[in-house]
Write a protein that holds these residues in place. Structure first.
Motif, PDB file in Angstrom:
ATOM      1  N   UNK A 131       0.830  -1.209   0.000  1.00 41.20           N
ATOM      2  CA  UNK A 131       0.000   0.000   0.000  1.00 41.20           C
ATOM      3  C   UNK A 131       0.865   1.260   0.000  1.00 41.20           C
TER       4      UNK A 131
ATOM      5  N   UNK B 124       0.644   3.979   1.457  1.00 40.39           N
ATOM      6  CA  UNK B 124       0.888   4.586   2.765  1.00 40.39           C
ATOM      7  C   UNK B 124       2.096   3.978   3.464  1.00 40.39           C
ATOM      8  N   UNK B 125       2.455   2.756   3.107  1.00 38.79           N
ATOM      9  CA  UNK B 125       3.554   2.081   3.788  1.00 38.79           C
ATOM     10  C   UNK B 125       4.859   2.128   2.997  1.00 38.79           C
TER      11      UNK B 125
ATOM     12  N   UNK C 225      -4.475  -1.009   8.832  1.00 36.69           N
ATOM     13  CA  UNK C 225      -3.013  -1.081   9.007  1.00 36.69           C
ATOM     14  C   UNK C 225      -2.299  -0.772   7.694  1.00 36.69           C
ATOM     15  N   UNK C 226      -2.856  -1.274   6.598  1.00 33.37           N
ATOM     16  CA  UNK C 226      -2.265  -0.997   5.283  1.00 33.37           C
ATOM     17  C   UNK C 226      -2.423   0.453   4.883  1.00 33.37           C
ATOM     18  N   UNK C 227      -3.542   1.038   5.274  1.00 34.42           N
ATOM     19  CA  UNK C 227      -3.805   2.427   4.913  1.00 34.42           C
ATOM     20  C   UNK C 227      -3.068   3.399   5.820  1.00 34.42           C
ATOM     21  N   UNK C 228      -2.469   2.867   6.880  1.00 33.18           N
ATOM     22  CA  UNK C 228      -1.729   3.731   7.809  1.00 33.18           C
ATOM     23  C   UNK C 228      -2.630   4.429   8.811  1.00 33.18           C
TER      24      UNK C 228
ATOM     25  N   UNK D 107       1.729  -1.183  10.728  1.00 37.22           N
ATOM     26  CA  UNK D 107       2.066  -1.699   9.394  1.00 37.22           C
ATOM     27  C   UNK D 107       3.477  -1.321   8.953  1.00 37.22           C
TER      28      UNK D 107
END
Lengths: 528, 528
Positions: A502, A504-505, B431-434, B439
């Motif tokens: 993703x 964001x990460x 978690x993936x999107x922050x 993450x």
């Protein structure tokens, strides 16, 4: 500037304090006399401490801007400390203030050049491929860049107390890559090493980094412990075939082998065509003398083997070589062990059948050596035999001139040479212009032998340019890498790809919007 | 298409003819019965002949356009021979026509992708720096590109009879680089190897190249002789840690060491967060079952180690894993030696204290194995002990699920893992999107462990994309290189710089006027 071992404090508090530590002395090669005790050899425990300290500094080096600041500040502080550094280095190496002033300038220029490399970020080698269902098999989103390997061990060279030692190219490129460095000092210049390490550690502190991004250790055993330490991830080395191969073998034999980038030795062959000699025998003879005696013949790029024509033009060339070499003043080698090895190595070569020595190299005064050269018929080298000794590097101001009588003899001798850092070709003007035959063929014949091919020049002097390659087939180097120039940073990195991660990460280096403005390959197209 | 050993003729005329050669049999893993004798093991003399033949073909591969034509013609001929190739491969490997059809498509796509890489020429990594007297020290004219290393030895994999074998990525990238290849066939598919080698040799002949740009040898001893041959300049390997390490050691111990790019083994850890399991336990459990049993668990990227939560959400995940794994039909492994090793390895793991096997893997029918998985408390792996066996790859359809009760347990176990090809993270959407924490930290924790990091996917399936990296810290690979993707070509090249070389003698790749239209770095600026 005080020269204090960073280990003094460790020893004072550690349980090793009671054990008599092996002292490290700075020695004056001009007299053979000890100058001062500057440090102690590191114990295995101290090497472990140094590596753990470096490992703990990995995260702090992750920020590229801080790394660039470190490299620039280190250059400034080294420039400021210049007079002290040059004085210390001259006292230990006898290389002289002129050469050392040049070497310091080269060293600080190199630190700044790597700061620019870090700023630009091309070394991150960013590839971004968006998902593509039309491929075979389909592609997920994949984004690759390079990350630092971790702690790097640097083994300093004897003959460059600055540019290939503590603040030299291996250290600069490793720090640029984001790798903390533990340097094994060369015993020929421990005081200079301590001084430079303290400057680099101060630069680290001043830019807000842990001082342990650079640590110095002394001692043979410490060097062996270092390459075997589980937290050391790669090593750089400049030195002898014997020492380098032993460390290479140790690096390969680890439970987890590590890359070992060693620059070990090089003959640096020179081929002078008959036409080139006819055109400028005197210029070539004098140029060869200058290059092979530069720095008392202690450059890794010293032209140590020359193929020159056998006839009258060759004689002219040797006449000017003889004159120039005879005019060269005796010089001081880096240490007395090297002096002994030079004197013995030369004597062994001179004693070979068919070898002549128009200017016999050897012992000069009590602490000096005198330059010279030997000749041998190229035919003596065409097949295996005692003359193979002439195909091994002899460190110091000596070169071997093999005199050929035919193009076939050139080819036969070239086929017997080991790998080299450089190979040099002297051509007549028409051969270089391609209006007379032979130049292209000789260039092609030299290319497999070396990492840098020169035409009508001399191999000593290695420009710190992006297009530089300072490395070559074994034993010149133990890998395909360079230790000089922008691409030297590649040695301390490994690629990592992120799949379907993703946005964001993602690390900023790999985001579509490219917030750091990095050059990259984006969906198959290069973006600058 | 007839399967004839290329050595038949050699044997008929050579003095070895009188010696009984060791036969190479193609074996049906579905029955364990020999199918046909397809070749003989190569003697040391034959290996020497093969390497010399390859070496003699180096010059013919110098032309890039011809190399691209070879790769494209090889792809065409392999496509044409597809039915025969798939039939032969299925008979020897039991991988089935569907998988093998896909593998062939991937293999020919890879050959074509490397043809494009060759056409474009970015891999030549051209740097041109004009002379610059303003630099410290001054720069002469320097021009760098990369040249092929020479003969490359390729050790074919058992589990990819096409894509990582005779016509696979190592061969394709080496030929693309300009390096002739001698392939050591994998004994699990000698008939397929012979067939593919004959196709590649025909492609070479059709584009006007010597057939010896690709040669095949069989036999364990031949493989040992190959890595030690003085004219072999680099090696690529895909296989076991034991075999790969032995060859790596042999490559490092040569008088002239050579680069050894080995892909040896990988656990491919997967971390599933509590929140991810809560969100989609069933999907993750079924996905894991699919990935770990794909190809009867014989992928080097099989997820062999999973960190899953200990509580109720973890139980849900395991329930779906159990269901999906139980539904998997027994499968045939590549050979009976592997079957024995799988059965023994599984038994040893199941017998460990605190290890449970919700679906016990092991022997299926007489020639098959059944898939399964084991669980262990993560705490059992936090320190050295008998459970370390669970941190070693077990080839076949089995995975280890370590159940954690805290983030600290995840960290503790990750710190004990060896290097991997891949590491996978399953995150909840937030978690993936922050928008939920954790993450980025987990992604950072996985990065040191592997060469490819995946989020919310499965590691089996390796896209042949430029941004791919198929390699990782030891033992995943013995170098920092990749064996898949465009940059795999870098393994077979070394840089050479030309200094002050007259334009008339420069290779066209390095001329100012850029007649080949290559991307390059010209006086510090990237030109596309």
């Amino acid at each position: 500037m005080a020269v204090v071992s960073q280990w003094s404090a460790v020893r004072a508090v550690g349980k090793e304090a009671a054990v008599a530590a092996a002292p490290v002395w700075s020695v004056d090669p001009r007299t053979g006399k000890p100058r001062e005790e500057v440090a102690q050899e590191a114990t295995t425990e101290e090497v472990d401490l140094a590596v753990r300290g470096a490992h703990a500094a990995v995260a702090a080096l992750a920020d590229r801007a801080t790394r660039a600041a470190l490299l620039r500040r280190a250059a400034e502080l080294l420039d400021e400390a210049g007079p002290h550094v040059i004085e210390a280095a001259d006292a230990e190496t006898a290389l002289g203030p002129v050469r050392l002033t040049g070497e310091l300038a080269r060293t600080t220029a190199q630190l700044r050049a790597f700061a620019t490399v870090v700023d630009e970020g091309a070394f991150l080698d960013v590839y971004i491929d968006h998902a593509d269902a039309g491929q075979t098999p389909p592609w997920p989103d994949l984004r690759r860049y390079k990350v630092p390997l971790g702690v790097v061990a640097v083994y300093a060279a004897s003959n460059f107390p600055l540019a290939f030692s503590v603040p030299g190219g291996d250290t600069a490129s490793a720090l640029a890559a984001g790798c903390p460095v533990v340097v094994k000092a060369h015993p020929d210049h421990p005081a200079t090493s301590e001084l430079c390490a303290s400057v680099l550690r101060r630069a680290a502190a001043e830019v807000g980094l842990p001082e342990n991004v650079i640590t110095l250790v002394h001692g043979f055993d410490a060097g062996v412990a270092l390459v075997g330490h589980p937290l050391v991830t790669a090593a750089g080395f400049t030195g002898s075939v014997r020492g380098g191969r032993a460390l290479f073998d140790a690096a390969a034999a680890r439970p987890t082998p590590i890359p070992f980038h060693g620059e070990l030795g090089s003959l640096n062959p020179v081929v002078i065509t008959e036409a080139a000699a006819a055109e400028r025998a005197e210029e070539i003879g004098a140029g060869l003398a200058g290059s092979m005696t530069l720095g008392v013949g202690q450059f890794c790029t010293k032209p140590g083997f020359v193929l020159a024509p056998a006839g009258e033009t060759g004689d002219r060339l040797l006449k000017s070589l003889t004159a120039a070499v005879s005019d060269t003043a005796p010089g001081v080698l880096l240490d007395h062990r090297m002096r002994d090895a030079f004197v013995a190595g030369v004597a062994e070569r001179v004693a070979l059948p068919d070898v002549e020595s128009p200017v016999t190299p050897g012992a000069g005064g009590e602490h000096t050596v005198s330059a010279g050269y030997v000749t041998v018929p190229a035919a003596s080298l065409a097949a295996e035999g005692p003359h193979d000794l002439l195909l091994e590097e002899c460190f110091g101001p000596v070169t071997v001139v093999a005199r050929y009588s035919s193009a076939d003899e050139i080819t036969a001798v070239l086929s017997r040479l080991p790998g080299n850092l450089t190979a040099t070709l002297h051509l007549a003007e028409a051969e270089g212009a391609g209006t007379a035959p032979g130049g292209a063929e000789l260039l092609a014949a030299l290319t497999p032998l070396a990492g840098r091919i020169l035409v009508n020049g001399w191999p000593t002097g290695v420009a710190v340019a992006p297009a530089q390659h300072h490395g070559g087939p074994y034993p010149a180097t133990t890998s395909t890498s360079t230790s000089v120039g922008a691409t030297a940073i590649e040695r301390w990195l490994r690629p990592v790809s992120y799949q379907s991660t993703p946005a964001a990460l993602l690390p900023p280096e790999l985001r579509d919007d490219n917030p750091q403005g990095l050059p990259r390959r984006f969906n198959g197209r290069q973006e600058n």
